[in-house]
Design an enzyme around this catalytic site. Structure first.
Site, PDB file in Angstrom:
ATOM      1  CD  GLU A  71       9.779  -3.689   6.744  1.00  0.00           C
ATOM      2  OE1 GLU A  71       8.866  -4.504   6.917  1.00  0.00           O
ATOM      3  OE2 GLU A  71      10.058  -3.009   5.555  1.00  0.00           O
TER       4      GLU A  71
ATOM      5  CD1 TRP B 227      -0.601  -1.776   2.900  1.00  0.00           C
ATOM      6  CD2 TRP B 227       0.581   0.004   3.226  1.00  0.00           C
ATOM      7  NE1 TRP B 227       0.202  -1.770   4.133  1.00  0.00           N
ATOM      8  CE2 TRP B 227       0.855  -0.700   4.436  1.00  0.00           C
ATOM      9  CE3 TRP B 227       1.137   1.537   3.539  1.00  0.00           C
ATOM     10  CZ2 TRP B 227       1.633  -0.539   5.644  1.00  0.00           C
ATOM     11  CZ3 TRP B 227       1.889   1.798   4.619  1.00  0.00           C
ATOM     12  CH2 TRP B 227       2.244   0.863   5.855  1.00  0.00           C
ATOM     13  CG  ASN B 228       5.106   1.090   0.138  1.00  0.00           C
ATOM     14  OD1 ASN B 228       4.254   0.526  -0.697  1.00  0.00           O
ATOM     15  ND2 ASN B 228       6.209   0.877   0.467  1.00  0.00           N
TER      16      ASN B 228
ATOM     17  N   GLY C  79      10.497  -6.883   2.498  1.00  0.00           N
ATOM     18  CA  GLY C  79      10.827  -5.912   3.650  1.00  0.00           C
ATOM     19  C   GLY C  79      12.425  -5.657   3.852  1.00  0.00           C
TER      20      GLY C  79
ATOM     21  N   PRO D 218      -4.157  -4.768  -6.000  1.00  0.00           N
ATOM     22  CG  PRO D 218      -5.478  -3.128  -6.471  1.00  0.00           C
ATOM     23  CD  PRO D 218      -5.385  -4.504  -6.543  1.00  0.00           C
TER      24      PRO D 218
ATOM     25  CD  GLU E  44      11.820  -6.255  -5.705  1.00  0.00           C
ATOM     26  OE1 GLU E  44      12.237  -5.610  -4.479  1.00  0.00           O
ATOM     27  OE2 GLU E  44      12.292  -6.326  -6.624  1.00  0.00           O
TER      28      GLU E  44
ATOM     29  CD  GLU F 275       9.207  -4.956  -8.772  1.00  0.00           C
ATOM     30  OE1 GLU F 275       9.120  -4.204  -7.938  1.00  0.00           O
ATOM     31  OE2 GLU F 275       8.125  -5.345  -9.128  1.00  0.00           O
TER      32      GLU F 275
ATOM     33  N   GLY G 206      14.354 -10.598  -0.515  1.00  0.00           N
ATOM     34  CA  GLY G 206      13.583 -10.757  -1.883  1.00  0.00           C
ATOM     35  C   GLY G 206      14.504 -11.828  -2.934  1.00  0.00           C
TER      36      GLY G 206
ATOM     37  CB  CYS H 137      10.664  -1.909   1.110  1.00  0.00           C
ATOM     38  SG  CYS H 137      10.789  -1.310  -0.743  1.00  0.00           S
TER      39      CYS H 137
HETATM   40  P1  NDP Z   1       1.656  -7.519   3.290  1.00  0.00           P
HETATM   41  O1  NDP Z   1       2.859  -8.592   2.846  1.00  0.00           O
HETATM   42  O2  NDP Z   1       0.861  -7.364   4.179  1.00  0.00           O
HETATM   43  O3  NDP Z   1       0.688  -7.484   1.849  1.00  0.00           O
HETATM   44  C1  NDP Z   1       1.351  -7.272   0.653  1.00  0.00           C
HETATM   45  C2  NDP Z   1       0.370  -7.811  -0.373  1.00  0.00           C
HETATM   46  O4  NDP Z   1       0.132  -9.296  -0.423  1.00  0.00           O
HETATM   47  C3  NDP Z   1      -1.027  -7.172   0.021  1.00  0.00           C
HETATM   48  O5  NDP Z   1      -1.783  -6.925  -1.337  1.00  0.00           O
HETATM   49  C4  NDP Z   1      -1.674  -8.187   0.626  1.00  0.00           C
HETATM   50  O6  NDP Z   1      -3.396  -8.178   0.553  1.00  0.00           O
HETATM   51  C5  NDP Z   1      -1.232  -9.665  -0.209  1.00  0.00           C
HETATM   52  N1  NDP Z   1      -1.391 -10.781   0.541  1.00  0.00           N
HETATM   53  C6  NDP Z   1      -1.360 -11.015   2.133  1.00  0.00           C
HETATM   54  N2  NDP Z   1      -1.296 -12.157   2.190  1.00  0.00           N
HETATM   55  C7  NDP Z   1      -1.333 -12.913   1.145  1.00  0.00           C
HETATM   56  C8  NDP Z   1      -1.257 -14.001   0.806  1.00  0.00           C
HETATM   57  N3  NDP Z   1      -1.056 -15.213   1.558  1.00  0.00           N
HETATM   58  N4  NDP Z   1      -1.070 -14.538  -0.774  1.00  0.00           N
HETATM   59  C9  NDP Z   1      -0.898 -13.637  -1.573  1.00  0.00           C
HETATM   60  N5  NDP Z   1      -1.073 -12.271  -1.433  1.00  0.00           N
HETATM   61  C10 NDP Z   1      -1.173 -12.087  -0.026  1.00  0.00           C
HETATM   62  O7  NDP Z   1       2.541  -6.225   3.102  1.00  0.00           O
HETATM   63  P2  NDP Z   1       2.132  -4.689   3.078  1.00  0.00           P
HETATM   64  O8  NDP Z   1       0.803  -4.298   2.248  1.00  0.00           O
HETATM   65  O9  NDP Z   1       1.753  -4.374   4.670  1.00  0.00           O
HETATM   66  O10 NDP Z   1       3.102  -3.697   2.789  1.00  0.00           O
HETATM   67  C11 NDP Z   1       4.350  -3.436   3.773  1.00  0.00           C
HETATM   68  C12 NDP Z   1       5.464  -4.372   3.434  1.00  0.00           C
HETATM   69  O11 NDP Z   1       5.777  -4.210   1.978  1.00  0.00           O
HETATM   70  C13 NDP Z   1       6.476  -3.935   4.137  1.00  0.00           C
HETATM   71  O12 NDP Z   1       7.290  -5.046   4.692  1.00  0.00           O
HETATM   72  C14 NDP Z   1       7.563  -3.518   3.175  1.00  0.00           C
HETATM   73  O13 NDP Z   1       8.997  -3.373   3.494  1.00  0.00           O
HETATM   74  C15 NDP Z   1       7.092  -4.251   1.847  1.00  0.00           C
HETATM   75  N6  NDP Z   1       7.601  -3.674   0.459  1.00  0.00           N
HETATM   76  C16 NDP Z   1       8.714  -4.148  -0.204  1.00  0.00           C
HETATM   77  C17 NDP Z   1       8.951  -3.202  -1.155  1.00  0.00           C
HETATM   78  C18 NDP Z   1      10.166  -3.582  -2.140  1.00  0.00           C
HETATM   79  O14 NDP Z   1      10.048  -3.428  -3.332  1.00  0.00           O
HETATM   80  N7  NDP Z   1      10.965  -4.703  -1.585  1.00  0.00           N
HETATM   81  C19 NDP Z   1       8.196  -1.794  -1.676  1.00  0.00           C
HETATM   82  C20 NDP Z   1       7.393  -1.643  -0.774  1.00  0.00           C
HETATM   83  C21 NDP Z   1       6.896  -2.416   0.424  1.00  0.00           C
HETATM   84  P3  NDP Z   1      -3.970  -7.479   1.561  1.00  0.00           P
HETATM   85  O15 NDP Z   1      -3.107  -6.110   2.009  1.00  0.00           O
HETATM   86  O16 NDP Z   1      -5.041  -6.826   0.825  1.00  0.00           O
HETATM   87  O17 NDP Z   1      -4.308  -8.303   2.813  1.00  0.00           O
END
Ligand code: NDP
Length: 487
Positions: free
Chosen positions: A384, A151-152, A251, A176, A249, A461, A457, A283
């Site tokens: 994190e 969501w960021n 945390g 999303p 990608e 990308e 990761g 992240c």
């Molecule tokens: P989450 O891991 O909670 O969720 C990421 C996505 O995965 C959401 O769309 C979520 O759905 C979905 N999801 C959750 N459970 C499952 C599953 N079992 N199978 C498939 N999809 C699933 O992360 P956040 O949204 O809280 O984002 C924050 C995290 O993302 C941080 O750890 C951050 O570091 C990382 N991040 C990494 C980046 C990178 O490029 N390395 C860039 C940006 C963020 P829903 O939210 O709808 O439940």
């Protein structure tokens, strides 16, 4: 402030609704006001999206790369023309300050579309001279790719995933985060307007279970997830069980190492960018700032001064530098870490509070926070937090800094601030991180690969590396003489 989309999902070039799916309310994080709602995808919606992606992909893959690229470049132009509208939408969806969303969100997605739209035509296989016979390789698409976003940076993530996937001749189904469902729909409409054939970019909404259902669907050929390490492990396990391609990608808890000889204002600026941009929800943030003892005092004084001057408040005000966190749960998580930091004995030098802003009572604001005297064993230095909480740690020698910077399960990014270039490269070569910055922080140009080492990761990308991860390599052997067979 209502920004209700025409329907929850975008499939086969049009908006689609199925109100049997769970209701997801979209709130503006600065006020808590409900600004839209969508429904999570039902099994029917999931099937429809995957089916339309699969049938559109075959024709698309037959086009010349330059023809596919032209569509992406047109979409990039529309994204930029609509930047103000998209920035406002992203600010309402995420709560991030508009001064950021104007420059870092849709423009970054547009850059990915522009880059991959051009680069794909030059992304060719190799020729092998076999002394008569010869061989060549072809880069072929994988089929239907699934993108799952955090969501960021909602539209940036949708752009970073869809651009290389589509350029390479794949179709994409994108889910999303449930917190930020809006801008991916806007991107889907833009793709259609730019001439992308129906079915190639589909958006379906939902929470984790929808992500899981998509991930395990047998017609998904590749998964690209941006999310947390625990989600990455689950998704990777599913992908592994079905031998699907996967890019993760995830945390981080990245280090920034500031040596005595660094330009102190630049180092502070970099550390602040790497902790407070997007209210700390990045992240690659450099949340462990190692400062060499010789400049520690001056560094902390100026850091605190500059941190206290950050303008926090209404994200739609162009003067605001920091908006709220995404939601109450995240604020709860961040404030509980601030409390943990206090109890662990770290010294709170700035912030730590949850200000209430006039007219924004329901806002999830947290002050930019600086802890000093942090030690490696503290939870605030190991886990994190994903909020505006900077940990400053002290160090004496180069070797010590490298060892401590690397003592983490994560490996997304790292920064080094010094005026000694030999040292900068020597240290960088030893840091276990997928992206390193020298005298800068958190810049992610599309030309360069981005991704993590260790638990942060798998895959990359951006850059031509992303095209590798959205394609498979076919080797073709060509005989020019008689078949030499013993039979
Ligand atoms: P989450 O891991 O909670 O969720 C990421 C996505 O995965 C959401 O769309 C979520 O759905 C979905 N999801 C959750 N459970 C499952 C599953 N079992 N199978 C498939 N999809 C699933 O992360 P956040 O949204 O809280 O984002 C924050 C995290 O993302 C941080 O750890 C951050 O570091 C990382 N991040 C990494 C980046 C990178 O490029 N390395 C860039 C940006 C963020 P829903 O939210 O709808 O439940």
């Amino acid at each position: 402030m209502q920004v209700q989309p025409k329907a929850s999902h975008y499939i086969n070039g049009r908006f689609v609704e199925d109100d049997q799916g769970e209701l997801i309310q979209v709130t503006y994080p600065a006020t808590g006001e409900v600004i839209a709602h969508v429904h999570a995808a039902t099994p029917n919606i999931i099937e429809l999206a995957i089916e339309s992606a699969a049938s559109a992909q075959r024709e698309w893959a037959r086009l010349k790369p330059v023809e596919r690229g032209r569509v992406l470049r047109r979409a990039a132009d529309i994204l930029l023309q609509r930047n103000e509208y998209l920035a406002r939408l992203e600010t309402l969806d995420t709560g991030k300050a508009i001064q950021e969303t104007l420059v870092a969100d849709a423009p970054s997605a547009a850059e990915a579309l522009e880059f991959f739209g051009g680069a794909v035509a030059a992304f060719n296989g190799a020729y092998f001279d076999l002394g008569g016979p010869f061989g060549y390789t072809r880069r072929e698409p994988l089929g239907v790719c699934l993108g799952v976003g955090a969501w960021n940076y909602p539209i940036q993530i949708a752009g970073w995933k869809s651009a290389p996937a589509l350029a390479m001749g794949n179709a994409m189904v994108f889910k999303p985060s449930e917190n930020t469902p809006l801008s991916a729909l806007a991107l889907a409409e833009i793709y259609t307007e730019a001439g992308l054939p129906d079915g190639l970019f589909n958006v379906v909404q939902g929470l984790g279970p929808v992500g899981a259902a998509l991930t395990s669907h047998p017609r998904i050929d590749k998964i690209s997830l941006t999310g947390s390490v625990p989600t990455g492990r689950k998704v990777m396990a599913t992908a592994g069980g079905q031998l699907k391609h996967a890019t993760m990608e995830l945390g981080g808890k990245s280090p920034i190492v500031v040596f005595d000889d660094a330009d102190i204002e630049n180092a502070i600026g970099g550390a602040m960018l790497g902790n407070f941009y997007s209210t700390g929800q990045v992240c690659s943030n450099g949340t462990r700032v190692f400062v060499q003892s010789g400049i520690r005092q001056r560094f902390l004084e100026r850091l605190v001064e500059r941190t206290k001057a950050i303008r926090i408040g209404d994200p739609l005000d162009p003067d605001t530098q920091m908006g709220p966190l995404i939601n109450r749960d995240q604020r709860e998580k961040v404030t509980s870490y601030i409390e943990i930091g206090r109890q662990e004995g770290a010294e709170l030098l700035a912030g730590g509070g949850t200000p209430s802003m006039q007219g924004m009572d329901g806002g999830c604001f947290v002050e930019p926070t600086v802890f000093a005297n942090v030690t490696d064993d503290m939870r605030i230095a190991r886990e994190e937090i994903f909020g505006p909480v900077m940990c400053v740690l002290d160090f004496e020698s180069e070797d010590e800094a490298i060892a401590r910077a690397n003592a983490t399960e994560f490996g997304l990014a790292a920064g080094v601030f010094t005026n000694d270039m030999a040292r900068a490269h020597r240290v960088t070569a030893q840091l276990q991180a997928g992206t390193c910055w020298i005298n800068a922080y958190n810049l992610t140009p599309v030309e360069m690969p981005f991704g993590g080492f260790k638990q942060s990761g798998i895959g990359r990308e951006n850059s031509l590396a992303a095209l590798e991860h959205y394609s498979q390599l076919k080797s073709v052997y060509v005989e020019t003489g008689a078949v030499d067979s013993p039979y």
